[in-house]
Design an enzyme around this catalytic site. Structure first.
Site: not given
Ligand code: TYD
Length: 139
Positions: A57
């Site tokens: 992302h």
């Molecule tokens: P995401 O940022 O997409 O994780 P990565 O980039 O590590 O693969 O987040 C994964 C899930 O966790 C998504 O459903 C959102 C949640 N999340 C939160 O609720 N709070 C946060 O601070 C973060 C980073 C993620």
């Protein structure tokens, strides 16, 4: 919202230094001292299964320091034109990720911990999760 046009070359690995003695090391990251933004949130990834990738992302506004608090992993940065793979493997090294870039994380070693210091609270509206939209918004 307009996507910032930072490039992968605006991201660098910063040695945030360490205090060393016979009993080990301490690394300190302190707002206004050795980090170029104010930290409002800290989160960490751990128990990442071997071969798994994270990220995938971009962020409109979020700025981050990414640290291998334990073990190692790679961060792939992409600005739509250039890609850069950065390997992190020491707790005193922080990758400064500026806003507007696509990022992925892979190559996690067993037991690794990816600690992220972030400039803002979690906000799903700050994410672009579709790579083709990212490329469109960058151009
Ligand atoms: P995401 O940022 O997409 O994780 P990565 O980039 O590590 O693969 O987040 C994964 C899930 O966790 C998504 O459903 C959102 C949640 N999340 C939160 O609720 N709070 C946060 O601070 C973060 C980073 C993620």
């Amino acid at each position: 919202m307009k996507l910032k046009n930072n490039t992968v070359y605006d991201c660098s690995v910063i040695d945030v230094s360490k205090i060393h003695n016979n009993a080990g090391n301490i690394t300190v990251i302190e707002n206004g001292h050795n980090i170029p933004f104010n930290v409002n949130r800290i989160y960490y990834l751990y128990d990442v299964p071997s071969g798994e990738a994270r990220g995938g992302h971009a962020h409109y506004e979020l700025e981050q320091f990414i640290v291998a608090a334990s073990g190692s992993f790679d961060v792939i940065l992409d600005d739509g034109l250039n890609r850069k793979r950065v390997s992190l493997n020491r707790p005193n090294l922080a990758l400064h990720v500026v806003p507007g870039l696509w990022r992925e994380l892979d190559n996690f070693s067993s037991g690794s911990i990816c600690m992220v210091l972030a400039s803002h609270a979690y906000d799903e509206n700050d994410y672009i999760r579709d790579y083709s939209k990212f490329l469109k918004y960058r151009n």
